[in-house]
Write a protein that holds these residues in place. Structure first.
Motif, PDB file in Angstrom:
ATOM      1  N   LEU A 116       0.827  -1.211   0.000  1.00  0.00           N
ATOM      2  CA  LEU A 116       0.000   0.000   0.000  1.00  0.00           C
ATOM      3  C   LEU A 116       0.858   1.256   0.000  1.00  0.00           C
ATOM      4  N   MET A 117       1.965   1.254   0.810  1.00  0.00           N
ATOM      5  CA  MET A 117       2.850   2.425   0.836  1.00  0.00           C
ATOM      6  C   MET A 117       3.533   2.630  -0.520  1.00  0.00           C
ATOM      7  N   SER A 118       3.972   1.538  -1.145  1.00  0.00           N
ATOM      8  CA  SER A 118       4.637   1.646  -2.446  1.00  0.00           C
ATOM      9  C   SER A 118       3.666   2.164  -3.500  1.00  0.00           C
ATOM     10  N   ASN A 119       2.408   1.670  -3.496  1.00  0.00           N
ATOM     11  CA  ASN A 119       1.421   2.183  -4.445  1.00  0.00           C
ATOM     12  C   ASN A 119       1.191   3.676  -4.240  1.00  0.00           C
ATOM     13  N   SER A 130      -2.830  -8.641  -1.724  1.00  0.00           N
ATOM     14  CA  SER A 130      -3.023  -8.035  -0.402  1.00  0.00           C
ATOM     15  C   SER A 130      -4.433  -8.299   0.121  1.00  0.00           C
ATOM     16  N   GLU A 131      -5.450  -8.176  -0.751  1.00  0.00           N
ATOM     17  CA  GLU A 131      -6.833  -8.410  -0.328  1.00  0.00           C
ATOM     18  C   GLU A 131      -7.028  -9.865   0.102  1.00  0.00           C
ATOM     19  N   GLN A 132      -6.370 -10.809  -0.630  1.00  0.00           N
ATOM     20  CA  GLN A 132      -6.485 -12.223  -0.270  1.00  0.00           C
ATOM     21  C   GLN A 132      -5.798 -12.498   1.076  1.00  0.00           C
ATOM     22  N   ILE A 133      -4.631 -11.862   1.313  1.00  0.00           N
ATOM     23  CA  ILE A 133      -3.909 -12.050   2.581  1.00  0.00           C
ATOM     24  C   ILE A 133      -4.768 -11.575   3.756  1.00  0.00           C
ATOM     25  N   VAL A 134      -5.346 -10.365   3.628  1.00  0.00           N
ATOM     26  CA  VAL A 134      -6.148  -9.820   4.728  1.00  0.00           C
ATOM     27  C   VAL A 134      -7.401 -10.665   4.939  1.00  0.00           C
ATOM     28  N   ARG A 135      -8.003 -11.165   3.846  1.00  0.00           N
ATOM     29  CA  ARG A 135      -9.173 -12.024   3.985  1.00  0.00           C
ATOM     30  C   ARG A 135      -8.808 -13.326   4.706  1.00  0.00           C
TER      31      ARG A 135
END
Length: 630
Positions: free
Chosen positions: A524-527, A594-599
């Motif tokens: 997220l920071m890199s984006n 990232s969304e899959q990791i948080v899920r």
């Protein structure tokens, strides 16, 4: 009349054994043996569980001791080369030759002030051969060292004898504790003065206080000068002799501190070699037995002491006794039940034979059904394992992609120590040409230490790149954000991005995996930094991270003041291979991964409306600090 039928003779009553006979005696003996066996089992369970728990505490404590010692050594070695660098400055040498020149004094004061800020040290100062401070980095402050006479300090006396030394003590002018490095300044083989660097090592203590460990650091006299428990600091492990107190008063190492002895009510060594200590007034309530482990820090003659609370081991032992008692009682009841069934078996044999045939037929059918279910479960398990391996490889590929995009900033981060290596190598060549072999050897030692510090930087990258396990546990949000910032802070400096962090002082814990959470934060920071890079030159650039905790949930918000997200981008943000970056600069997998990791953590990742730029929110389940400490 016919005679009445003869009465049927009654069956003889079964003889009952007398209550006081051999049968009752054997029964009482059996019950006594069973009770004795239960007591022996409970005692063995308590002894074995306490021993295993204590051994685990000892292993964990030894590992933490090594980590704490390595951290402290790295901090101290970081500043060891500073006094040597001052010998190479011509203004310092000129001031030592002409101590009464105010212009040279002012130049050296300004130089030491800049050097202290760059190196992150507390104070740097120059002392002449009479022990008088000629220049200092704190010359602007009211508690300036300039003009102070410090001949009483042991580190200065050792340096004047030609022995570079280190010394921990409380400042007599500022009252601040610190670690002092002292080294002679030479010109043409003749000592001109002494360079001294004071470093604040209290940050190590703050890290211990935040953790769950009881840690102390004591000097050769047994004085505790760093401790995770504030009540133990500047106490002694044993009563100081009058000679030692006189020496400390002469050197003013612990200026005006009374140095009372710790209230140690118990200190013994067990038969198994473990050492147990009880200290009154420790944190968390009354005095408790603590497992003591020590590690010596040579050549500074310091001792690291780690204290592990044995109450947990004893609580585990009591639980083991309870479990053993319940299990033993269950086995006794099971034995009585089986014995009763064996007695009833004779009366139910015919019915049991018929039932056994029915059970055999049904068991066969169940076995066939079970086998089919097991085969289906095996196929499903293999498919799930393959899916899990594929997801892990995808997560790892995402990490490698982020590291590849950060290669420029990582290269710049390593160029600074490489420049220092080049400078010190050139100095070593000059020292060899002048025949100053001992100093050249010291210069090479400093080069080795800088190389070790470069290894620390690459170690952080290696830790981020390693594969994560799938186990979830309490993770410190402070630590996760700090680790992610290490990998992007150089890029923020180069792009002139203003960074703000809004988080409470008290640590916050969430239920997740630390390495994968850092991967999501870094993505997220890199984006955000990529989006900010598209702004016009000179436009203000800002990146913010805020953390809140409420209703059992932890929310991490990452926002920027970039160009923001279009309606099309918001609808397809988390679709694989969708990207708004130019071709060749992104695969479109970062947000999907990232969304899959948080899920997988049981949380959610979403984009929220923002007045300016883009804003992403990670929501995770909160975890308690007690669970983290356990």
């Amino acid at each position: 009349m016919a005679d009445p039928p003869a009465a049927t003779p009654a069956a003889p009553a079964r003889a009952q054994p007398p209550r006081g006979g051999p049968g009752h005696a054997l029964a009482r003996l059996a019950w006594c043996a069973a009770l004795a066996g239960g007591v022996a089992l409970a005692g063995a369970a308590y002894w074995w569980t306490e021993r295993v728990s204590t051994e685990r505490l000892r292993a964990a404590g030894a590992q933490r001791l090594e980590v704490y010692a390595a951290s402290l050594e790295n901090l101290l070695d970081k500043y060891d080369f500073l006094p040597h660098m001052l010998e190479l400055d011509k203004d310092v040498l000129a001031l030592l030759e002409h101590p009464g020149d105010p212009a040279r004094r002012q130049e050296v004061n300004a130089y030491l002030e800049r050097l202290s800020k760059q190196a992150g040290s507390r104070i740097i100062y120059i002392v002449d051969l009479q022990g008088r401070t000629l220049a200092a980095s704190n010359w602007r402050e009211k508690s300036s060292f300039v003009g102070d006479d410090i001949r009483f300090r042991p580190y200065l006396q050792d340096a004047l004898r030609g022995r570079p030394s280190g010394f921990y003590g409380v400042g007599t002018t500022s009252g601040e504790p610190g670690y002092f490095y002292a080294r002679g300044v030479y010109r043409d083989g003749r000592m001109q003065g002494v360079a001294v660097v004071k470093v604040n090592i209290e940050e190590q203590e703050r890290g211990w206080v935040q953790g769950a460990d009881n840690v102390m650091l004591a000097d050769a006299n047994g004085v505790v000068f760093l401790s995770s428990a504030p009540a133990w600091k500047y106490h002694t492990l044993r009563a100081l002799s009058p000679a030692v107190r006189a020496h400390l008063a002469q050197t003013r190492q612990y200026y005006r501190l009374p140095l009372p002895a710790l209230p140690i009510s118990r200190d013994e060594t067990r038969a198994d070699g473990t050492r147990v200590m009880v200290i009154g007034g420790q944190t968390g309530g009354g005095a408790r037995p603590m497992l003591v482990q020590q590690r010596s820090l040579a050549p500074r003659q310091w001792t690291f002491i780690h204290l592990s609370d044995l109450s947990h081991a004893r609580a585990n032992a009591r639980l083991a006794v309870l479990f053993a008692g319940v299990a033993y009682g269950f086995l006794l009841l099971l034995f009585l039940y089986v014995r009763q069934r064996l007695r009833a078996k004779e009366q139910l044999q015919d019915a049991y034979n018929n039932l056994e045939m029915m059970v055999a037929e049904r068991t066969a059918r169940l076995e066939r059904t079970t086998q089919r279910l097991m085969d289906e479960a095996e196929v499903r398990r293999e498919a799930e394992q393959q899916l899990h391996r594929t997801q892990n490889e995808l997560y790892q590929a995402g990490k490698m992609a982020v590291l590849g995009q950060m290669s420029a900033s990582i290269t710049h981060e390593l160029n600074q120590p490489l420049t220092a290596l080049r400078t010190m190598s050139d100095n070593a060549v000059q020292l060899f040409e002048r025949g100053r072999m001992a100093e050249a050897r010291e210069n090479l030692v400093k080069i080795s230490q800088i190389v070790a510090r470069m290894g620390t930087i690459t170690g952080k990258l290696k830790g981020f790149a390693r594969k994560s396990n799938a186990e979830l546990g309490p993770v410190s949000i402070h630590t996760a954000i700090s680790n992610a910032l290490v990998l992007v802070e150089r890029r923020m400096q180069l792009d002139k991005v203003a960074f703000t962090l809004d988080i409470s002082d008290a640590d916050i814990f969430a239920l997740c995996d630390s390495n994968r959470l850092e991967q999501v934060l870094l993505n997220l920071m890199s984006n955000a930094l990529d989006a900010l890079a598209t702004l016009e030159r000179g436009a203000p650039r800002a990146l913010s991270v805020s953390v809140t905790e409420a209703a059992g949930a932890v929310r991490i918000r990452v926002g920027d003041n970039g160009p923001g997200l279009s309606n099309e981008a918001r609808e397809r943000l988390f679709q694989p291979f969708f990207t708004t970056k130019p071709q060749g600069e992104g695969l479109g997998l970062g947000l999907a991964i990232s969304e899959q990791i948080v899920r997988d953590f049981g949380g959610s990742l979403r984009a929220e409306p923002s007045e300016a730029g883009a804003s992403f929110v990670i929501e995770l389940r909160a975890a308690s600090a007690e669970r983290h400490d356990g």
